[in-house]
Write an enzyme that holds these catalytic residues in place. Structure first.
Site, PDB file in Angstrom:
ATOM      1  N   GLY A   8       0.834  -1.203   0.000  1.00  0.00           N
ATOM      2  CA  GLY A   8       0.000   0.000   0.000  1.00  0.00           C
ATOM      3  C   GLY A   8       0.863   1.245   0.000  1.00  0.00           C
ATOM      4  O   GLY A   8       0.518   2.269   0.570  1.00  0.00           O
ATOM      5  N   MET A  13      -1.075   6.667   4.075  1.00  0.00           N
ATOM      6  CA  MET A  13      -0.308   6.082   5.170  1.00  0.00           C
ATOM      7  C   MET A  13       0.929   5.366   4.642  1.00  0.00           C
ATOM      8  O   MET A  13       2.005   5.433   5.237  1.00  0.00           O
ATOM      9  CB  MET A  13      -1.178   5.112   5.960  1.00  0.00           C
ATOM     10  CG  MET A  13      -2.116   5.791   6.944  1.00  0.00           C
ATOM     11  SD  MET A  13      -1.241   6.714   8.234  1.00  0.00           S
ATOM     12  CE  MET A  13      -0.354   5.380   9.034  1.00  0.00           C
ATOM     13  N   ASP A  34       1.942  -1.780  -4.380  1.00  0.00           N
ATOM     14  CA  ASP A  34       0.627  -1.148  -4.301  1.00  0.00           C
ATOM     15  C   ASP A  34      -0.368  -1.949  -5.130  1.00  0.00           C
ATOM     16  O   ASP A  34      -0.053  -3.060  -5.604  1.00  0.00           O
ATOM     17  CB  ASP A  34       0.706   0.311  -4.772  1.00  0.00           C
ATOM     18  CG  ASP A  34      -0.344   1.189  -4.104  1.00  0.00           C
ATOM     19  OD1 ASP A  34      -0.116   1.630  -2.964  1.00  0.00           O
ATOM     20  OD2 ASP A  34      -1.408   1.410  -4.710  1.00  0.00           O
ATOM     21  N   THR A  77      -3.956  -1.794   8.737  1.00  0.00           N
ATOM     22  CA  THR A  77      -5.271  -1.758   8.105  1.00  0.00           C
ATOM     23  C   THR A  77      -6.327  -2.261   9.087  1.00  0.00           C
ATOM     24  O   THR A  77      -6.111  -3.251   9.786  1.00  0.00           O
ATOM     25  CB  THR A  77      -5.284  -2.640   6.842  1.00  0.00           C
ATOM     26  OG1 THR A  77      -4.151  -2.315   6.037  1.00  0.00           O
ATOM     27  CG2 THR A  77      -6.559  -2.422   6.050  1.00  0.00           C
ATOM     28  N   HIS A 132     -13.166  11.104  12.302  1.00  0.00           N
ATOM     29  CA  HIS A 132     -12.165  10.906  11.251  1.00  0.00           C
ATOM     30  C   HIS A 132     -12.509  11.712  10.002  1.00  0.00           C
ATOM     31  O   HIS A 132     -13.611  12.235   9.864  1.00  0.00           O
ATOM     32  CB  HIS A 132     -12.060   9.432  10.877  1.00  0.00           C
ATOM     33  CG  HIS A 132     -11.321   8.600  11.870  1.00  0.00           C
ATOM     34  ND1 HIS A 132     -11.906   8.146  13.039  1.00  0.00           N
ATOM     35  CD2 HIS A 132     -10.048   8.144  11.897  1.00  0.00           C
ATOM     36  CE1 HIS A 132     -11.020   7.442  13.730  1.00  0.00           C
ATOM     37  NE2 HIS A 132      -9.891   7.423  13.057  1.00  0.00           N
ATOM     38  N   HIS A 133     -11.555  11.764   9.092  1.00  0.00           N
ATOM     39  CA  HIS A 133     -11.731  12.392   7.794  1.00  0.00           C
ATOM     40  C   HIS A 133     -12.760  11.605   6.981  1.00  0.00           C
ATOM     41  O   HIS A 133     -12.955  10.395   7.200  1.00  0.00           O
ATOM     42  CB  HIS A 133     -10.390  12.442   7.059  1.00  0.00           C
ATOM     43  CG  HIS A 133      -9.754  11.097   6.910  1.00  0.00           C
ATOM     44  ND1 HIS A 133     -10.043  10.257   5.856  1.00  0.00           N
ATOM     45  CD2 HIS A 133      -8.870  10.426   7.692  1.00  0.00           C
ATOM     46  CE1 HIS A 133      -9.358   9.140   5.980  1.00  0.00           C
ATOM     47  NE2 HIS A 133      -8.634   9.205   7.091  1.00  0.00           N
ATOM     48  N   LYS A 136     -12.281   7.939   5.093  1.00  0.00           N
ATOM     49  CA  LYS A 136     -12.154   6.660   5.790  1.00  0.00           C
ATOM     50  C   LYS A 136     -13.289   5.743   5.357  1.00  0.00           C
ATOM     51  O   LYS A 136     -14.458   6.139   5.344  1.00  0.00           O
ATOM     52  CB  LYS A 136     -12.179   6.873   7.305  1.00  0.00           C
ATOM     53  CG  LYS A 136     -11.929   5.612   8.113  1.00  0.00           C
ATOM     54  CD  LYS A 136     -11.745   5.929   9.596  1.00  0.00           C
ATOM     55  CE  LYS A 136     -11.578   4.667  10.425  1.00  0.00           C
ATOM     56  NZ  LYS A 136     -10.444   3.850   9.969  1.00  0.00           N
ATOM     57  N   GLY A 142     -11.383   0.960  13.855  1.00  0.00           N
ATOM     58  CA  GLY A 142     -10.868  -0.171  14.627  1.00  0.00           C
ATOM     59  C   GLY A 142     -10.474   0.242  16.028  1.00  0.00           C
ATOM     60  O   GLY A 142     -10.635  -0.526  16.984  1.00  0.00           O
ATOM     61  N   THR A 143      -9.995   1.464  16.160  1.00  0.00           N
ATOM     62  CA  THR A 143      -9.619   1.975  17.484  1.00  0.00           C
ATOM     63  C   THR A 143     -10.833   2.065  18.391  1.00  0.00           C
ATOM     64  O   THR A 143     -10.786   1.653  19.557  1.00  0.00           O
ATOM     65  CB  THR A 143      -8.963   3.365  17.354  1.00  0.00           C
ATOM     66  OG1 THR A 143      -7.800   3.253  16.538  1.00  0.00           O
ATOM     67  CG2 THR A 143      -8.580   3.915  18.714  1.00  0.00           C
TER      68      THR A 143
END
Length: 247
Positions: A8, A13, A34, A77, A132-133, A136, A142-143
């Protein structure tokens, strides 16, 4: 000198990880793959560790392929669940590769999750808000899902009753989703990067634990920590907190 591949590598990221690896004196970036690039021994160019920052629909296949090739994997990810963890565990059993999957590599976020789990049994109410932005692709983050699970587990072990909530009707789902009984709310807003608030309340008092990542470089110390440690972490490790001692 540890040889590192980034899967990726052209993503936001991925590019940041490449820059961080190149800037580290003890790491060498040997491959950047990628979308459309096949993961092979040749394309990995001798990498000992691969860092995956792709998308949820691709990451499991990437990890299984890397493990098959005997390469340690650090995964940022999101979108993981118990079934996917089990498939990774089955793939690495008895093999030479180790895998670390973390919902967040920002040290502030890792600590916020741990602090929330410590505080949760002491408060009557608790809710989680992640922000988040708008690019996403998954919600909740996930957090946030991990935070809610840690909180629920800590409250269950302490015998804390369910938080009070007199809501009887909510046709639009404005009370958020429930993860292990903990309300989780997801915000997607232009101008944000990655943020989380854990709100805890008792009669007459509240506690807010908040973590803010304003730039993707905030994740790099945690990513590099995992890259350096993964060869010694036998099997599957879930969460960067396993590498951090609060004592």
């Amino acid at each position: 000198m540890t040889k590192v591949a980034v899967i990726g590598a052209q993503g936001r990221m991925g590019k940041t990880v490449c820059e961080a690896v190149e800037a580290a004196a003890d790491l060498e970036l040997v491959a950047g793959l990628d979308e459309g690039d096949e993961i092979t021994s040749t394309s990995l160019n001798g990498a000992e560790v691969a860092v995956d920052f792709t998308i949820p629909s691709q990451t499991l296949d990437n990890v299984l392929r890397l493990v098959e090739l005997g390469v340690h994997v650090v995964v940022g990810t999101t979108g993981w669940d118990d079934e996917k963890y089990e498939r990774v565990q089955a793939a690495i059993d008895g093999g030479a590769a180790n895998v670390l999957i973390a919902p967040n590599f920002a040290l502030s976020a890792v600590l916020a999750m741990e602090f929330a789990a410590m505080a949760a049994p002491l408060f009557e109410s608790v809710e989680v808000i992640e922000l988040h932005h708008p690019n996403k692709v998954d919600a909740p983050s996930g957090t946030a899902a991990t935070t809610a699970s840690k909180i629920a587990n800590a409250r269950t072990q302490a015998g804390v009753p369910t938080a009070p909530d007199a809501t009887e009707t909510d046709p639009h789902g404005t009370r958020g989703g429930r993860i292990d009984g903990i309300p989780v709310h997801a915000v997607r807003l232009r101008g944000l990067v990655a943020h989380e608030e854990i709100l805890l309340g008792n009669p007459g008092e509240t506690l807010t634990i908040r973590t803010d990542s304003f730039d993707r470089t905030s994740f790099m110390p945690g990513v590099l920590m995992a890259v350096r440690a993964i060869s010694e972490r036998q099997g599957l490790t879930i969460g960067l907190d396993k590498l951090i001692s609060l004592r």
